[in-house]
Design an enzyme around this catalytic site. Sequence first.
Site, PDB file in Angstrom:
ATOM      1  N   CYS A 117      21.487 -38.748 -21.939  1.00 20.64           N
ATOM      2  CA  CYS A 117      20.628 -39.033 -20.782  1.00 20.64           C
ATOM      3  C   CYS A 117      20.400 -40.541 -20.640  1.00 20.64           C
ATOM      4  O   CYS A 117      21.274 -41.245 -20.161  1.00 20.64           O
ATOM      5  CB  CYS A 117      19.325 -38.250 -20.869  1.00 20.64           C
ATOM      6  SG  CYS A 117      18.473 -38.108 -19.278  1.00 20.64           S
ATOM      7  N   HIS A 226      21.152 -32.573 -21.801  1.00 28.16           N
ATOM      8  CA  HIS A 226      20.409 -32.607 -23.068  1.00 28.16           C
ATOM      9  C   HIS A 226      20.906 -31.523 -24.040  1.00 28.16           C
ATOM     10  O   HIS A 226      20.255 -30.495 -24.231  1.00 28.16           O
ATOM     11  CB  HIS A 226      18.916 -32.430 -22.810  1.00 28.16           C
ATOM     12  CG  HIS A 226      18.257 -33.650 -22.271  1.00 28.16           C
ATOM     13  ND1 HIS A 226      17.629 -34.581 -23.067  1.00 28.16           N
ATOM     14  CD2 HIS A 226      18.158 -34.125 -21.000  1.00 28.16           C
ATOM     15  CE1 HIS A 226      17.162 -35.567 -22.320  1.00 28.16           C
ATOM     16  NE2 HIS A 226      17.468 -35.302 -21.052  1.00 28.16           N
ATOM     17  N   GLU A 228      20.811 -31.655 -27.235  1.00 26.23           N
ATOM     18  CA  GLU A 228      19.973 -31.584 -28.448  1.00 26.23           C
ATOM     19  C   GLU A 228      18.981 -30.433 -28.396  1.00 26.23           C
ATOM     20  O   GLU A 228      18.554 -29.915 -29.442  1.00 26.23           O
ATOM     21  CB  GLU A 228      19.247 -32.916 -28.663  1.00 26.23           C
ATOM     22  CG  GLU A 228      17.985 -33.138 -27.873  1.00 26.23           C
ATOM     23  CD  GLU A 228      18.213 -33.496 -26.408  1.00 26.23           C
ATOM     24  OE1 GLU A 228      17.217 -33.644 -25.661  1.00 26.23           O
ATOM     25  OE2 GLU A 228      19.393 -33.649 -25.997  1.00 26.23           O
TER      26      GLU A 228
END
Length: 262
Positions: A117, A226, A228
């Site tokens: 990001c 994202h 993660e």
Amino acid sequence: MIHPRSRRPVVAVVADRFEYHKHAAHAVLEGYVHALSKVAKVLPLIVPAHDEGVDAETLVSTIDGFVLTGSPSNVAAERYGAAPLPPSTVVDPARDAVSLRLLPAILEAGVPFLGICRGFQELNVVFGGSLERAVHDQPGRLDHREGDHDRPLARWYEDRHEIHVAPGGRLEQLSGKATVMVNSLHHQGIERLGTGLRVEATAPDGLIEAISVESAEQFTLGVQWHPEMRVDDSPLAQAIFTAFGDACRMRLSQRLQPRFHA
């Protein structure tokens, strides 16, 4: 003497700088620590957004990987030659100073890099690219923002749109697919691609969603979404962090090679 195979690679993660009870503080969100520790199987080392206190040469000689995370803040527009962002925009000049200074040295030294990001956008800026400050206001673009903040946090990170994976690139190697679904939590995006960067994926509206460094021999990848927050249920997210961890282990082995003998 500890053998390299028993060590975890050390991965530097640049923190955000913010105010905590009227004090300046430095922090990284839990999702990145979880993904790096559990999936990449590396030791995350949080680097403060404190420009005077972070020496690039020392850091390069110490680490096996480098991560620039997502953040509520935006890269200052002055960093890519644009008019200042509106006063209401959240910025983090301290992180800009550290991230944008360290990244070229990290890449030149052959250290594996993962940008997510804001980190993806920082990579583009370092290579001379620019950012679109409000993608959702542009004709023909999707609304890439996360939506209603009153929803449970997990729902912010649900898949929102597909991406078209460029053939022959790193992301295709990781995904094994021409299209894949990803989440979307950003209002800025790449306007002009930096020189020397390779497009790894695009959204259906044409917005660039993943990039890599063309000339880099080591692992380099920047993604606009994202992963993660999806390492427990997304094969692509797991593949990204696993491949990054493997690259860091290779770097660790090379870094310590002169000190150890079979």
